[in-house]
Design an enzyme around this catalytic site. Structure first.
Site, PDB file in Angstrom:
ATOM      1  N   ASP A 137      39.088  44.806  25.608  1.00  0.00           N
ATOM      2  CA  ASP A 137      39.792  45.767  26.338  1.00  0.00           C
ATOM      3  C   ASP A 137      41.359  45.043  26.436  1.00  0.00           C
ATOM      4  O   ASP A 137      41.873  45.059  27.682  1.00  0.00           O
ATOM      5  CB  ASP A 137      39.196  46.319  27.671  1.00  0.00           C
ATOM      6  CG  ASP A 137      40.013  47.643  28.101  1.00  0.00           C
ATOM      7  OD1 ASP A 137      40.904  48.033  27.273  1.00  0.00           O
ATOM      8  OD2 ASP A 137      39.736  47.895  29.290  1.00  0.00           O
ATOM      9  N   LEU A 197      43.526  34.064  41.016  1.00  0.00           N
ATOM     10  CA  LEU A 197      44.570  33.209  40.430  1.00  0.00           C
ATOM     11  C   LEU A 197      45.773  33.858  40.557  1.00  0.00           C
ATOM     12  O   LEU A 197      46.041  35.099  40.698  1.00  0.00           O
ATOM     13  CB  LEU A 197      44.201  33.276  38.915  1.00  0.00           C
ATOM     14  CG  LEU A 197      43.077  32.360  38.300  1.00  0.00           C
ATOM     15  CD1 LEU A 197      42.609  32.917  37.072  1.00  0.00           C
ATOM     16  CD2 LEU A 197      42.931  31.052  38.711  1.00  0.00           C
ATOM     17  N   GLU A 256      37.198  33.953  41.178  1.00  0.00           N
ATOM     18  CA  GLU A 256      38.325  32.840  41.557  1.00  0.00           C
ATOM     19  C   GLU A 256      39.699  33.779  41.634  1.00  0.00           C
ATOM     20  O   GLU A 256      40.077  34.622  40.808  1.00  0.00           O
ATOM     21  CB  GLU A 256      38.240  31.735  40.446  1.00  0.00           C
ATOM     22  CG  GLU A 256      39.591  30.994  40.501  1.00  0.00           C
ATOM     23  CD  GLU A 256      39.825  30.181  39.262  1.00  0.00           C
ATOM     24  OE1 GLU A 256      40.472  29.239  39.305  1.00  0.00           O
ATOM     25  OE2 GLU A 256      39.155  30.548  38.270  1.00  0.00           O
TER      26      GLU A 256
END
Length: 309
Positions: free
Chosen positions: A217, A91, A89
């Protein structure tokens, strides 16, 4: 490449927008499709599929908790000449700013999620007929992850182990130091490590560690926000010690003090936190040495010496 994307995403519209970007590891591009905007990461290395599959599994695991927002992963697609693409997706994000303390709370909740599942299971276990099958997610009682992930482009073994210090030493520190040995044959690193290895168990004497789902991370380049709240991405997840997450977050700046105070209001620092934080920083310094070269050798050896004091 765009032809493959069109076929795989079953879209008649595929229009690139924005400028194509490149991180240290992969290239990226945004596309308009029939069903909205997507973000595509492209990597031509032979291990790209493995890397992207680890990232996809990590995003799915974080998403399942419903605690902190991540981009919805869509698909990993092989490239004909080798390498792969990862579609997720799109964003529209900006720098983390307004939602720093909100993210601190959410990361703490993410770390507490598995522990709370365990507590709920124990309660359910006392009720006849309500077994584990009734809990949406499964409690995880070991350290590791169901698939390999990559920290940067270095693959990480996540084989399940019941003891955290041995998991961390074997699959994180030793694995990274083996690469240093192979590429640099650094005698000083080797000698310091042989002493340090023996001292690690005592850093965990008085601390109870419940496996926590980690982003893996969490540096400033992998967090952002939009108008509705914080977003995290590029994870290399596994079930580990929650403190591991905070080392890289504190190393390279980018997180305000309100992030950490919000986090610690939910998960207070356990005795010995500072020393273990150095140990977890050590992993990140060695990982950086492996990725970016000997500029990180000094910091690595320094931290080893401090830990031996």
């Amino acid at each position: 490449m765009e032809k493959i994307l069109k076929t795989e995403l079953k879209t008649s519209v595929l229009k690139a927008f924005g400028s194509s970007g490149g991180g240290y590891i992969s290239q990226s591009q945004g596309y308009e499709t029939d069903s909205g905007r997507v973000f595509v990461k492209i990597n031509h290395k032979p291990q790209a599929r493995k890397m992207f599959e680890g990232e996809m599994a990590s995003l799915e695991a974080i998403q399942k908790t419903n605690i902190v927002r991540v981009p919805q992963p869509i698909k990993v697609i092989d490239l004909p000449g080798g390498g792969a693409m990862f579609v997720m997706e799109y964003l529209k994000m900006k720098h983390l700013n307004k939602y720093s303390s909100k993210l601190g709370e959410q990361i703490a909740d993410l770390h507490l999620y598995n522990q709370k599942l365990g507590e709920k299971l124990r309660k359910e276990g006392n009720t006849i007929g309500k077994g584990a099958g009734h809990s949406e997610s499964q409690y995880v009682d070991k350290f590791g992850f169901h698939t390999a992930t990559c920290c940067g482009y270095i693959p990480q073994v996540n084989e399940w182990q019941s003891d955290w210090p041995s998991f961390f030493v074997r699959h994180r520190l030793q694995a990274q130091l083996d690469l240093i040995e192979k590429d640099y044959g650094d005698r000083e690193a080797r000698e310091l490590w042989s002493q340090l290895k023996l001292k690690i168990p005592e850093m965990f004497c008085d601390v109870e560690i419940v496996p926590a789902l980690l982003h893996g991370d969490l540096w400033a380049g992998n967090v952002a926000e939009d108008d509705s709240g914080p977003i995290i991405f590029d994870p290399a997840s596994f079930y580990g010690h929650s403190e591991f997450e905070l080392a890289i977050a504190g190393m390279f700046g980018g997180f305000s003090s309100c992030f950490f105070s919000a986090y610690h209001s939910k998960i207070p620092k356990a005795p010995g936190f500072e020393k273990r934080n150095k140990l977890y920083q050590l992993f990140n310094y060695i990982n950086h040495w492996n990725h970016f070269g000997t500029g990180y050798r000094g910091s690595t050896l320094n931290v080893m010496r401090k830990l031996l004091k």
